[in-house]
Design an enzyme around this catalytic site. Structure first.
Site, PDB file in Angstrom:
ATOM      1  CE1 TYR A  97      14.020 -24.120  31.650  1.00 43.03           C
ATOM      2  CE2 TYR A  97      15.081 -22.034  33.590  1.00 43.03           C
ATOM      3  CZ  TYR A  97      14.346 -23.497  33.140  1.00 43.03           C
ATOM      4  OH  TYR A  97      14.767 -23.574  34.907  1.00 43.03           O
ATOM      5  CG  ASN A 120      14.585 -34.664  32.927  1.00 43.97           C
ATOM      6  OD1 ASN A 120      14.527 -36.121  32.508  1.00 43.97           O
ATOM      7  ND2 ASN A 120      16.265 -34.576  33.215  1.00 43.97           N
ATOM      8  CB  CYS A 128      17.169 -31.325  33.491  1.00 40.78           C
ATOM      9  SG  CYS A 128      17.306 -32.489  34.060  1.00 40.78           S
ATOM     10  CG  HIS A 129      22.957 -30.794  35.341  1.00 34.26           C
ATOM     11  ND1 HIS A 129      22.765 -32.382  34.985  1.00 34.26           N
ATOM     12  CD2 HIS A 129      23.889 -30.735  34.983  1.00 34.26           C
ATOM     13  CE1 HIS A 129      23.650 -32.568  34.156  1.00 34.26           C
ATOM     14  NE2 HIS A 129      24.986 -31.547  34.065  1.00 34.26           N
ATOM     15  CD  GLU A 155      27.875 -31.131  33.045  1.00 28.77           C
ATOM     16  OE1 GLU A 155      27.906 -30.438  32.542  1.00 28.77           O
ATOM     17  OE2 GLU A 155      27.510 -31.853  33.378  1.00 28.77           O
TER      18      GLU A 155
END
Length: 159
Positions: A97, A120, A128-129, A155
């Site tokens: 963050y 979001n 946002c993940h 990912e």
């Protein structure tokens, strides 16, 4: 829900369960976890929703890393800056963050960034993940930490 949303589409059979896509005639306005029912929305998908569904399916199949969709998230100017910052985090990478706050030019706004991240409206497409705690911990996610971890595994961030 945005007042400009006109139609929706439920995507089922995804590895993380069901997603609901919401769009106007010109932009994707929402991606929500689970099945949402908006009585006032037409449930016949438009071309944009069909393309969004196609791209999201490619993402889950490991064939897409970047979404190429018109989006129109509704929020404050600060929230929109945070969401743009989220879009700048590359596939397969994470940021804290604090990192995101610094990237949008407001290094002391980590908590406010967290609140904007939480609001979001277009999950996954606005990634946002990819935001984690300063210590690398998996912290809050609207879809649940299990979904956040599944997305980061997809990912290649997590084993």
């Amino acid at each position: 829900m945005s007042s400009i949303a006109t139609t929706l589409l439920h995507l089922t059979d995804l590895p993380i369960g069901t997603l609901t896509l919401v769009a106007s005639d010109t932009a994707l306005t929402g991606v929500e976890f689970g099945r949402s029912e908006y009585a006032e929305l037409e449930q016949v998908p438009n071309d944009l929703l069909l393309e969004a569904a196609h791209q999201i399916s490619e993402y889950f199949a490991g064939k897409r890393q970047i979404f190429d969709l018109p989006i129109a998230p509704q929020g404050t100017e600060f929230q929109r800056r945070v969401w743009q910052g989220l879009c700048d985090i590359p596939f397969g990478e994470t940021r804290s963050y604090g990192d995101l706050a610094a990237a949008i030019g407001n290094p002391k706004a980590a908590r406010a960034v967290g609140m904007a991240n939480n609001r979001n409206p277009i999950a996954i497409v606005i990634p946002c993940h990819r935001v984690i705690g300063a210590d690398g911990a998996m912290v809050g996610y609207g879809g649940g930490l299990n979904i956040k971890q599944a997305l980061l595994r997809l990912e290649g961030v997590l084993d």
